[in-house]
Scaffold this motif. Sequence first.
Motif, PDB file in Angstrom:
ATOM      1  N   PRO A 159       0.805  -1.236   0.000  1.00 60.16           N
ATOM      2  CA  PRO A 159       0.000   0.000   0.000  1.00 60.16           C
ATOM      3  C   PRO A 159       0.833   1.278   0.000  1.00 60.16           C
ATOM      4  CG  PRO A 159      -0.070  -1.044   2.168  1.00 60.16           C
ATOM      5  CD  PRO A 159       0.657  -2.003   1.261  1.00 60.16           C
ATOM      6  N   ASN A 160       2.172   1.132   0.005  1.00 61.75           N
ATOM      7  CA  ASN A 160       3.076   2.288  -0.086  1.00 61.75           C
ATOM      8  C   ASN A 160       2.892   3.236   1.099  1.00 61.75           C
ATOM      9  OD1 ASN A 160       5.210   2.980  -1.895  1.00 61.75           O
ATOM     10  ND2 ASN A 160       4.104   4.848  -2.463  1.00 61.75           N
ATOM     11  N   ARG A 161       2.963   2.668   2.304  1.00 59.49           N
ATOM     12  CA  ARG A 161       2.785   3.434   3.536  1.00 59.49           C
ATOM     13  C   ARG A 161       4.061   3.391   4.370  1.00 59.49           C
ATOM     14  NH1 ARG A 161      -0.989   0.427   6.808  1.00 59.49           N
ATOM     15  NH2 ARG A 161      -0.755   2.163   8.260  1.00 59.49           N
ATOM     16  N   PRO A 162       4.472   4.519   4.949  1.00 59.02           N
ATOM     17  CA  PRO A 162       5.652   4.510   5.813  1.00 59.02           C
ATOM     18  C   PRO A 162       5.379   3.817   7.139  1.00 59.02           C
ATOM     19  CG  PRO A 162       4.660   6.687   5.796  1.00 59.02           C
ATOM     20  CD  PRO A 162       3.898   5.860   4.799  1.00 59.02           C
ATOM     21  N   VAL A 163       6.444   3.333   7.761  1.00 55.81           N
ATOM     22  CA  VAL A 163       6.333   2.694   9.066  1.00 55.81           C
ATOM     23  C   VAL A 163       7.667   2.835   9.782  1.00 55.81           C
ATOM     24  CG1 VAL A 163       7.035   0.422   8.199  1.00 55.81           C
ATOM     25  CG2 VAL A 163       5.663   0.560  10.280  1.00 55.81           C
ATOM     26  N   LEU A 164       7.621   2.906  11.102  1.00 64.84           N
ATOM     27  CA  LEU A 164       8.833   2.882  11.914  1.00 64.84           C
ATOM     28  C   LEU A 164       8.939   1.503  12.537  1.00 64.84           C
ATOM     29  CD1 LEU A 164      10.280   5.627  14.181  1.00 64.84           C
ATOM     30  CD2 LEU A 164      10.160   3.286  15.018  1.00 64.84           C
ATOM     31  N   LEU A 165      10.056   0.824  12.276  1.00 74.99           N
ATOM     32  CA  LEU A 165      10.261  -0.546  12.747  1.00 74.99           C
ATOM     33  C   LEU A 165      11.183  -0.554  13.956  1.00 74.99           C
ATOM     34  CD1 LEU A 165      10.818  -2.030   9.192  1.00 74.99           C
ATOM     35  CD2 LEU A 165       8.767  -2.331  10.609  1.00 74.99           C
ATOM     36  N   GLU A 166      10.753  -1.217  14.993  1.00 80.06           N
ATOM     37  CA  GLU A 166      11.538  -1.302  16.225  1.00 80.06           C
ATOM     38  C   GLU A 166      12.092  -2.713  16.396  1.00 80.06           C
ATOM     39  OE1 GLU A 166       8.593  -0.279  19.077  1.00 80.06           O
ATOM     40  OE2 GLU A 166       8.821   1.896  18.798  1.00 80.06           O
ATOM     41  N   GLY A 167      13.257  -2.800  17.026  1.00 74.15           N
ATOM     42  CA  GLY A 167      13.793  -4.091  17.424  1.00 74.15           C
ATOM     43  C   GLY A 167      14.375  -4.947  16.318  1.00 74.15           C
ATOM     44  N   CYS A 168      14.665  -4.367  15.145  1.00 76.79           N
ATOM     45  CA  CYS A 168      15.206  -5.205  14.064  1.00 76.79           C
ATOM     46  C   CYS A 168      16.687  -4.936  13.801  1.00 76.79           C
ATOM     47  CB  CYS A 168      14.394  -5.028  12.785  1.00 76.79           C
ATOM     48  SG  CYS A 168      14.306  -3.356  12.161  1.00 76.79           S
ATOM     49  N   LEU A 169      17.340  -4.164  14.686  1.00 80.24           N
ATOM     50  CA  LEU A 169      18.777  -3.900  14.520  1.00 80.24           C
ATOM     51  C   LEU A 169      19.603  -4.460  15.674  1.00 80.24           C
ATOM     52  CD1 LEU A 169      18.717  -0.124  13.429  1.00 80.24           C
ATOM     53  CD2 LEU A 169      18.437  -2.152  12.008  1.00 80.24           C
ATOM     54  N   PHE A 216      10.911   3.206   7.246  1.00 76.19           N
ATOM     55  CA  PHE A 216      10.691   2.776   5.862  1.00 76.19           C
ATOM     56  C   PHE A 216      10.082   3.940   5.098  1.00 76.19           C
ATOM     57  CE2 PHE A 216       7.315   1.052   2.955  1.00 76.19           C
ATOM     58  CZ  PHE A 216       8.171   0.731   1.907  1.00 76.19           C
ATOM     59  N   VAL A 217      10.752   4.344   4.003  1.00 71.38           N
ATOM     60  CA  VAL A 217      10.285   5.453   3.164  1.00 71.38           C
ATOM     61  C   VAL A 217       9.782   4.870   1.841  1.00 71.38           C
ATOM     62  CG1 VAL A 217      10.876   7.667   2.119  1.00 71.38           C
ATOM     63  CG2 VAL A 217      12.083   6.909   4.183  1.00 71.38           C
ATOM     64  N   PRO A 218       8.473   4.852   1.619  1.00 69.65           N
ATOM     65  CA  PRO A 218       7.950   4.287   0.370  1.00 69.65           C
ATOM     66  C   PRO A 218       8.328   5.153  -0.832  1.00 69.65           C
ATOM     67  CG  PRO A 218       6.222   4.523   2.051  1.00 69.65           C
ATOM     68  CD  PRO A 218       7.409   5.297   2.522  1.00 69.65           C
ATOM     69  N   ASN A 219       8.312   4.563  -2.002  1.00 69.63           N
ATOM     70  CA  ASN A 219       8.708   5.311  -3.190  1.00 69.63           C
ATOM     71  C   ASN A 219       7.756   6.476  -3.439  1.00 69.63           C
ATOM     72  OD1 ASN A 219       6.903   4.805  -5.848  1.00 69.63           O
ATOM     73  ND2 ASN A 219       6.782   3.005  -4.520  1.00 69.63           N
ATOM     74  N   GLY A 220       8.330   7.574  -3.897  1.00 66.04           N
ATOM     75  CA  GLY A 220       7.536   8.743  -4.263  1.00 66.04           C
ATOM     76  C   GLY A 220       7.187   9.673  -3.128  1.00 66.04           C
ATOM     77  N   TRP A 221       7.467   9.299  -1.884  1.00 66.61           N
ATOM     78  CA  TRP A 221       7.112  10.148  -0.733  1.00 66.61           C
ATOM     79  C   TRP A 221       8.127  11.277  -0.564  1.00 66.61           C
ATOM     80  CZ3 TRP A 221       3.540   9.643   3.612  1.00 66.61           C
ATOM     81  CH2 TRP A 221       2.509   8.738   3.367  1.00 66.61           C
ATOM     82  N   TRP A 222       7.594  12.493  -0.405  1.00 65.69           N
ATOM     83  CA  TRP A 222       8.442  13.632  -0.031  1.00 65.69           C
ATOM     84  C   TRP A 222       8.858  13.466   1.432  1.00 65.69           C
ATOM     85  CZ3 TRP A 222       9.936  17.336  -3.456  1.00 65.69           C
ATOM     86  CH2 TRP A 222       9.187  17.458  -4.641  1.00 65.69           C
TER      87      TRP A 222
END
Length: 515
Positions: free
Chosen positions: A222-232, A410-416
Amino acid sequence: MPSAFHSLLLHAKRKAKSRRRHGSQRAKKTSKSENRLADSAAGDASFHLKSSVCVESGGGSGVGGCLVQPLGNLFLAAAPRGNLRDAGLGTLRALPDDILLDVLGLLWSYDLAAVSAASKALYVVASHDPLWRAFAIEELSGELCGDFDFLSSWRSTYISAASGGYHYRPRVLEIKGFYSDYLFQSWLCANMEMRPEWLQRDTIERRRGLSVEQFVSEFEEPNRPVLLEGCLESWPALQKWTRKHLVKASARKKFAVGPMSMTLARYFQYADNVQEERPLYLFDAKFVEKVPDMGRDYEVPAYFREDLFGVLGEERPDHRWIIIGPAGSGSSFHIDPNSTSAWNAVIKGAKKWVMFPPEVVPPGVHPSADGADVTSPVSIMEWFMNFYGACKTWEKRPVECICRAGEVVFVPNGWWHLVINLEESIAITQNYVSRRNLLNVLDFLKRPNASELVSGTTDRMNLHGKFRNAIDRTYPGMIKQLELEAQQKATARRKKASFWESAVDANTGGFKFSF
């Protein structure tokens, strides 16, 4: 001409220029004198100056003994004596400050120094630090290959280097009565803290423990941004990448810092002493090639491991960067190159993000019709001061967050998106192409003005053909399958009636609401 070499820290606002499209939790409290200065300068008690700012008595900017004050202070002064600007510029006073600075920018450094000796007003304007920044970047990055000490201002830095490396510490001239909104706003942008209300909004969805399938279906498709925690948590970089470690590991390798190259030791020395509106940002695409150990200190999170540009091998466009910058540095509004999606992982520090969907151009940002150029405010702080408040009334408000160490955006394509460092920060970012975004990327690469739009490669015109052919060889039938699926989805969307189209008045049979 001794007066030509008095160091003066003045930050002046440049005109917003066209650029190619291809980053403390709260404002610190300041002393009463600093708050009074902020009040008189900005008319808003919520502006607070950085604790490192030297404030002279009597208001104004008070940097290096030179008082540049907002023009309104001239009319509020108890005993106004007129504006030093008008008296000291002669016939040049007819020029607006931005035009005057553009004219002075055409001079050579020696001539600019000579102009500064003509009058107090010309001393103030000709000591505009971004003018000297341009000289330093152009000349010192070539002659000294970036090996110079930054001495609190670009003017002092340039004079020191031009004098054979002698750390020139001139006496400070005290000049009062110079009023300019243009110069003052830039000084304020360089020296104020982020306002608390700029940091309060956190509208991004935060997720932990997502499966790859959930990430794809809920965010990537759906091309939506998200902040992912705990994956680093498995990244050695989170513990290892201190200043000391990075300086030692890099072994005097040089990294891309704006238009120049610097060692990490030199860059950290700059970051410790700089206080300007647009701090230089270390943004290097070849860091793994330069320091292979850095590449072993992190791994691509599972969500982003399908990267179809990999089929091009060494011919793929630039796709990964190490990013280091002091508080206040960052990236103004842009869309990521080549229609790719991206992920940005913070290793040290914290970053404020503001993101708009592809169909919403941020306020104050003006892209050209072909998308090749973008005109926007000269600095990130200027955008926050003049345009951030406008977003409150927009129907489609931006997605915002503060991303801290150990988190990924996560920055989806096309997002400013705009990113500003709230403290010294170190991050890794990568752009990638998955099958969810492959058709978008292929369409982008074959645009008529691809030679202007495509970035990260020297073979811009042929990248589309090379990429498509490599995909067909490596994944036969993938493109055709994705095109078929896209057609089916488009057909389904056309057939699916909207709510208002399907609403029928029971009393009139086939009547549909229309607005």
